[in-house]
Design an enzyme around this catalytic site. Sequence first.
Site, PDB file in Angstrom:
ATOM      1  N   LYS A 137       0.543  -1.248  -0.042  1.00  0.00           N
ATOM      2  CA  LYS A 137       0.164   0.128   0.008  1.00  0.00           C
ATOM      3  C   LYS A 137       0.942   1.181  -0.098  1.00  0.00           C
ATOM      4  CE  LYS A 137      -4.040  -0.006   2.527  1.00  0.00           C
ATOM      5  NZ  LYS A 137      -4.960  -0.294   4.053  1.00  0.00           N
TER       6      LYS A 137
HETATM    7  C1  E4P Z   1      -8.321   0.217   4.153  1.00  0.00           C
HETATM    8  O1  E4P Z   1      -7.549   0.130   3.241  1.00  0.00           O
HETATM    9  C2  E4P Z   1      -8.071   1.366   5.019  1.00  0.00           C
HETATM   10  O2  E4P Z   1      -7.083   1.576   5.713  1.00  0.00           O
HETATM   11  C3  E4P Z   1      -9.557   1.556   5.705  1.00  0.00           C
HETATM   12  O3  E4P Z   1     -10.675   1.087   5.084  1.00  0.00           O
HETATM   13  C4  E4P Z   1      -9.566   3.080   6.374  1.00  0.00           C
HETATM   14  O4  E4P Z   1     -11.043   3.056   6.957  1.00  0.00           O
HETATM   15  P1  E4P Z   1     -11.254   4.329   7.947  1.00  0.00           P
HETATM   16  O5  E4P Z   1     -11.693   5.486   7.294  1.00  0.00           O
HETATM   17  O6  E4P Z   1     -12.531   3.922   8.754  1.00  0.00           O
HETATM   18  O7  E4P Z   1     -10.273   4.492   8.948  1.00  0.00           O
END
Ligand code: E4P
Length: 294
Positions: free
Chosen positions: A113
């Site tokens: 990522k």
């Molecule tokens: C996924 O890859 C993200 O890290 C995650 O969905 C973030 O979600 P949030 O906005 O609830 O922190």
Amino acid sequence: MLTNKPKTKILVDGGDPDETLRVKKLLGFVDGQTTNPSLIAKNPEIQQQIASGHSLTSQEEKDEYRKIVQTISSLVGDAGVSIEVFADLDTRAEDMLAQGEEMFTWIPNAYIKYPCTHEGLKAAELSVRQQIRVNMTLCFSQEQAAAVYTATKGSKEPVYVSPFVGRLDDRGEDGIDLVKNIKTMYRHGDGHVHVLAASIRHLDHLLASFALDVELVTVPAKVLEKWASSNLPMPDRDFSYKAASASGEPLKPIPYKELDLNQSWQSFDITHELTAKGIQKFVADYRSTLKRSA
Ligand code: E4P
């Protein structure tokens, strides 16, 4: 347990292998997993170490992260495990790439990522040339998704882009519209980028993601548990998503933009306030949860 598996792949959004296992038992499968620094810092074993007075060195933190994803790796299907590089607003592409190269060796089904920033896109462009699979995170605009598409063109592996639905909703904009717009824009493309709906907060987000036929959706365990306890509903043909905030206020639509996917990625205006905020939040959450100074 789910007998009719949805076409959209379901990933668990978390940092605790026990939680992934619990969801797997409940649904009968888990296609993949996404992690991020905030979620990893909350891992119960890490928390236990901190509670017992042990403060982790940066090497120990990395070792813990690796152990967590290695345990999760064998629990999930072919959507893999997304591992996020540690980046603040000053982290250069070369640094992100070096982290990505190392993390990619941790497990056979890794996706690295990187944030949807200039440096993150540069790291992604270099990664896909080395056949490192990537998941471009903190996506809040159609321009960012267009840049992801053009920066990774030619990738032999599918590339993921993660539009963050809930965080757009939080500031009164309809995050599901962004997902819809990206899907529409990619219809003119070659299919190498898969849309992974992220920041899913409730069942309607999940059902809307299914209705839009996104390739993947990452969902916190508690939302998947709610889905299971509601008898695993799927959107029918009459399903219509009602974009509303947590307090029931209507959300502002995000209009579709005509963007040319043949342009170079550097020509798109990819700045977004929420991407910068998201990077800062990951760093701050991570440091404060691990009780670490800067
Ligand atoms: C996924 O890859 C993200 O890290 C995650 O969905 C973030 O979600 P949030 O906005 O609830 O922190």
